[in-house]
Design a protein around this motif. Structure first.
Motif, PDB file in Angstrom:
ATOM      1  N   LEU A 129       0.828  -1.204   0.000  1.00 25.69           N
ATOM      2  CA  LEU A 129       0.000   0.000   0.000  1.00 25.69           C
ATOM      3  C   LEU A 129       0.866   1.259   0.000  1.00 25.69           C
ATOM      4  CD1 LEU A 129      -2.718  -1.153   2.543  1.00 25.69           C
ATOM      5  CD2 LEU A 129      -3.105  -0.667   0.122  1.00 25.69           C
ATOM      6  N   ARG A 157       2.018   2.151  -3.275  1.00 26.38           N
ATOM      7  CA  ARG A 157       0.976   2.712  -4.132  1.00 26.38           C
ATOM      8  C   ARG A 157       0.519   4.082  -3.654  1.00 26.38           C
ATOM      9  NH1 ARG A 157       1.308  -2.488  -4.616  1.00 26.38           N
ATOM     10  NH2 ARG A 157       0.605  -3.578  -6.518  1.00 26.38           N
ATOM     11  N   PHE A 209      -0.299   5.177  -0.486  1.00 25.65           N
ATOM     12  CA  PHE A 209      -1.231   5.323   0.624  1.00 25.65           C
ATOM     13  C   PHE A 209      -0.504   5.845   1.865  1.00 25.65           C
ATOM     14  CE2 PHE A 209      -3.727   2.606  -2.090  1.00 25.65           C
ATOM     15  CZ  PHE A 209      -5.038   2.990  -1.831  1.00 25.65           C
ATOM     16  N   LYS A 232      -5.726  10.916  -0.725  1.00 30.64           N
ATOM     17  CA  LYS A 232      -6.408  10.368  -1.904  1.00 30.64           C
ATOM     18  C   LYS A 232      -7.672  11.155  -2.248  1.00 30.64           C
ATOM     19  CE  LYS A 232      -3.698   6.732  -2.460  1.00 30.64           C
ATOM     20  NZ  LYS A 232      -2.908   6.474  -3.685  1.00 30.64           N
ATOM     21  N   ALA A 261      -3.446  -5.293  -2.373  1.00 33.58           N
ATOM     22  CA  ALA A 261      -3.185  -3.853  -2.371  1.00 33.58           C
ATOM     23  C   ALA A 261      -3.622  -3.217  -3.680  1.00 33.58           C
ATOM     24  CB  ALA A 261      -1.704  -3.596  -2.116  1.00 33.58           C
ATOM     25  N   ASP A 262      -3.417  -3.919  -4.777  1.00 35.25           N
ATOM     26  CA  ASP A 262      -3.833  -3.396  -6.082  1.00 35.25           C
ATOM     27  C   ASP A 262      -5.355  -3.269  -6.137  1.00 35.25           C
ATOM     28  OD1 ASP A 262      -3.176  -2.644  -8.887  1.00 35.25           O
ATOM     29  OD2 ASP A 262      -4.326  -4.446  -9.358  1.00 35.25           O
ATOM     30  N   ASP A 265      -6.285  -0.245  -4.111  1.00 38.95           N
ATOM     31  CA  ASP A 265      -5.913   0.960  -4.843  1.00 38.95           C
ATOM     32  C   ASP A 265      -6.924   1.253  -5.953  1.00 38.95           C
ATOM     33  OD1 ASP A 265      -4.403   3.162  -5.674  1.00 38.95           O
ATOM     34  OD2 ASP A 265      -3.132   1.949  -6.976  1.00 38.95           O
ATOM     35  N   ARG A 266      -7.214   0.239  -6.744  1.00 38.25           N
ATOM     36  CA  ARG A 266      -8.198   0.417  -7.826  1.00 38.25           C
ATOM     37  C   ARG A 266      -9.578   0.741  -7.275  1.00 38.25           C
ATOM     38  NH1 ARG A 266      -7.560  -5.227 -10.551  1.00 38.25           N
ATOM     39  NH2 ARG A 266      -9.515  -4.603 -11.584  1.00 38.25           N
ATOM     40  N   ARG A 274      -9.693   4.396  -6.063  1.00 35.23           N
ATOM     41  CA  ARG A 274      -9.759   5.295  -7.218  1.00 35.23           C
ATOM     42  C   ARG A 274     -11.141   5.243  -7.868  1.00 35.23           C
ATOM     43  NH1 ARG A 274      -6.580   3.461 -11.000  1.00 35.23           N
ATOM     44  NH2 ARG A 274      -5.309   1.886  -9.936  1.00 35.23           N
TER      45      ARG A 274
END
Length: 430
Positions: free
Chosen positions: A309, A312, A314, A333, A390-391, A394-395, A398
């Motif tokens: 994270l 990415r 965070f 974010k 984590a991906d 993240d996605r 967003r």
């Protein structure tokens, strides 16, 4: 409203329930499917074993057993006494304590019993402030513990997210509380029980270690134990310990009578014997070598997830984690925690929105999201999967910010596919 027929529990899985109350059985089926298909990241949740589930549903449910083994107010307790003695013995052996009480119904009643044992209404008590990661029952104002007692709170440093022990000592010496609580619900770092014990001695307070979140990590040797330092230890039996929804109080022998008297008759009547049995099973499982592997894997997964994270972009409270829990501040974010949590839920990723230290937003609409790794570790996911998790997060965040529902549904499909490869303990197979 009756759930969709496709999700109803097959009659062979819960035959008596399906026959007696098909509507309720269908709801159970929906929940079983939800727990199977989603990535559960709430740090206070877990999967219990089939053995714990079975123990929770035995004929022990039929018994009333006010009192303690050998000192009951009802006859016919020959077997119940053995069940409770077994749970007590296993708790004492697992945690290395002088005394254990396995009767509290849950964590909050267990903490109330501590107040009843050691304090009088109006006495000063001290705990970590709720917005800093503490618990309601550590003297916070909206709780009975903050209404019946005079609660004073310590904080974490704004620059590090860590406890400032100089400030804790100063507050304790100024206020002279009867009780000092350490532990909480959103603390991603190791609790320094020795430092709290020194402050409690200096200020003349009883030190209470609330290890509800980390009991399983302590039992598995993945977090230091409070036993050499705390006068009393309070814990739930679910969360990282992977037991039923119950609680325990552990104490030094000098406090045993006060604790037992506070639980019964002080706060409650007959214990829930089926829960006591399930606690005994969970404690037996936690004493096995495989549980130590599990506890260390929980921490390894949390740290790998935190690193992924951070990579990415965070912002993590305290910069990472030492235990099972990661607290994200989503302010950078530009997505509120509640918005993110609800979007992630639609993506099959179950988290909870949470305040962060010094949060500028309101508690019911905070800046943070709290996640943890106990459940996914119980399913067998390892550090090699944390970049994928984590991906997804993240996605999902967003997508929450842009309102992209298609992206959330795509993640949900990917989550379900991975979850199918790692069946959850205790759940029926599809």
């Amino acid at each position: 409203m009756t759930p969709p027929a496709a999700h109803k529990t097959p009659a062979h899985q819960h035959p008596a329930l399906a026959a007696a109350d098909p509507e309720l059985a269908a709801l159970v089926g929906v929940e079983e499917r939800l727990q199977a298909d989603t990535l559960r990241l709430i740090p206070s949740e877990n999967y219990v074993s089939s053995a714990v589930l079975e123990a929770s549903g035995t004929v022990l449910q039929n018994k009333y057993s006010e009192g303690y083994p050998g000192r009951r107010y009802y006859e016919g307790q020959q077997n119940i006494d053995q069940v409770e003695r077994l749970a007590v013995a296993r708790a004492k052996a697992l945690f290395g304590t002088d005394h254990a009480n396995v009767q509290p119904y849950s964590g909050s009643p267990a903490n109330l019993a501590v107040y009843l044992a050691f304090a009088e209404p109006g006495d000063t008590v001290m705990g970590m402030a709720l917005p800093m990661g503490g618990h309601l029952t550590h003297g916070w104002g909206v709780s009975a513990t903050g209404k019946w007692f005079r609660g004073v709170q310590y904080a974490v440093r704004q620059d590090t997210g860590l406890v400032d022990f100089d400030a804790v000592r100063e507050l304790a010496l100024k206020e002279r509380p009867k009780l000092i609580f350490c532990g909480g619900t959103a603390l991603p770092r190791t609790i320094d029980f020795a430092a709290f014990a020194e402050i409690a001695r200096e200020s003349g307070a009883v030190l209470v270690a609330d290890i509800a979140h980390i009991a399983g990590l302590i039992a598995g040797g993945a977090h230091p134990s409070p036993v050499p330092h705390a006068d009393v230890i309070s814990t739930t039996t679910h969360k990282t310990l992977r037991g039923p929804r119950g609680a325990m109080l552990l104490a030094r022998e000098e406090h045993a009578k006060a604790i037992d008297k506070a639980v019964f008759p002080g706060l409650q009547g007959g214990p829930h014997n089926q829960t006591t049995a399930a606690i005994a099973v969970a404690l037996h499982e936690a004493a096995q070598p495989s549980f130590r592997d599990y506890a260390h894997a929980v921490v390894a997964n949390a740290q790998a997830l935190a690193d992924a994270l951070l990579a990415r972009g965070f912002d993590l409270v305290s910069g990472g984690t030492d235990n099972h829990l990661v607290l994200m501040d989503l302010t950078p974010k530009d997505v509120p925690g509640k918005v993110a949590a609800k979007a992630l839920d639609r993506a099959g990723i179950v988290v909870n929105y949470n305040t962060v230290p010094y949060d500028a937003r309101k508690p019911f609409d905070p800046s943070g999201v709290r996640i943890g790794t106990p459940s996914l570790t119980s399913r067998g996911l390892g550090t090699e999967h944390m970049a994928t998790v984590a991906d997804w997060i993240d996605r999902g965040v967003r997508a929450a910010g842009s309102g992209d529902e298609d992206a959330l549904q795509k993640i949900r499909g990917e989550v379900a596919e991975l979850m199918a490869a790692f069946p959850a303990p205790g759940l029926p197979r599809a």
